[in-house]
Design a protein around this motif. Structure first.
Motif: not given
Length: 313
Positions: A16-22, A54-62
């Motif tokens: 959540s903090r870094l915005g991505g799995f990698a 998405t293929t480009r990003s990871v974002a928190l849902t509500e």
């Protein structure tokens, strides 16, 4: 109590903090597939999606935002308790995350980190370079470093360096070929090394004193950078005139590699400060940093950095 769920919660916080799995995998020393597995386990246990992928990003849902807001204080409290317990036995451990501009390293941070590394071998300091004033709490940082005038009023601040001037310098070779400007207006006829802000994208206008007034002077030249250390290197190479914090080039001026231009036009900056939320100084890892920073500020003998650099005033 679901032990698997507890085991994976720090992974959720990192993603959540870094915005991505990698990025989370790199921070945690895990594989990206292991991070993805941890997220799937938690989402399955909770019965809801925490991240929109998405293929480009990871974002928190509500739902993810609510979950993170609920678990972060508890996990941070547990981590701080463990750190205090270890500190009570004489060991400072954990990771101290600091947001800072690149220039903080040559001006203060290298010396401070050297003191810390010699004193607390089990402590890791992680720095993230960002020229903008970031939300250190929301970004998962323990503290930040910025110029004094950029710090939010709800933060506790501690001085890391004395005030210093922003000055113009050029190499003797450049001055021999182009001459030295004698007025602020004459700078428009010279090759000036410019700056572009990384975050805003705007080009920085040099702030100079002229007839008692501070002017913002827009200048052009052959190179534009976003880092003062790069501007220093270009000035040393004779590319043009650079606008720099004086401590960065103090040794260069003393040994003749650079010459100051129009010294009467120099403005004074408030210096660098460490800032952090109220109550954060109770963390042993931050207290250790504060102790090293105070010692460095009042020391006449820097322990690291450029050996040519003169001690800070």
């Amino acid at each position: 109590m679901d032990r698997d769920l507890l085991h994976h919660l720090p992974v959720i916080l990192s993603v959540s903090r870094l915005g991505g799995f990698a990025a989370a995998a790199m921070e945690l020393g895990m594989s990206a597939s292991a991070v993805s597995h941890a997220v799937r386990v938690v989402e399955k246990r909770l019965g809801t999606r925490l991240f929109a992928r998405t293929t480009r990003s990871v974002a928190l849902t509500e739902a993810g935002e609510h979950f993170i807001a609920a678990i972060r204080p508890a996990l941070e409290s547990v981590a701080e308790t463990l750190e205090r317990q270890k500190a009570a036995s004489g060991s400072i451990t954990g990771t101290l995350r600091i947001s800072m501009p690149r220039i903080a390293f040559p001006l203060a941070l290298t010396d401070i980190l050297t003191r810390l590394a010699r004193r607390h071998a089990a402590l890791t300091v992680e720095t993230v370079s960002d020229e903008a004033l970031v939300d250190i709490v929301g970004g998962g940082f323990d503290a930040g470093i910025r110029l004094g005038g950029m710090i939010a009023q709800d933060m506790i601040a501690m001085r890391l360096t004395p005030p210093f001037q922003a000055i113009m310098v050029a190499a003797p070779d450049y001055l021999e070929r182009h001459g030295a400007p004698t007025t602020v207006a004459a700078l428009t006829e010279h090759r000036c090394i410019g700056y572009r802000h990384i975050t805003g994208g705007d080009i920085y206008a040099w702030e100079l004193l002229d007839a008692g007034e501070i002017l913002s002077v827009a200048l052009s030249g052959p190179v534009r950078v976003s880092d003062q250390t790069a501007a220093r290197d270009l000035a040393l190479a004779g590319i043009g005139i650079a606008y720099l914090f004086e401590p960065l080039v103090r040794g260069d001026i003393a040994e003749g590699r650079l010459r100051q231009i129009l010294p009467a036009t120099s403005i004074e900056e408030p210096g660098l400060y460490l800032y952090y939320p109220r109550g954060a100084s109770q963390m042993p890892k931050l207290r250790a940093f504060l102790d090293a920073a105070r010692e460095n500020l009042h020391s006449d003998n820097p322990v690291a950095g450029d050996p040519r650099r003169a001690p800070a005033a």
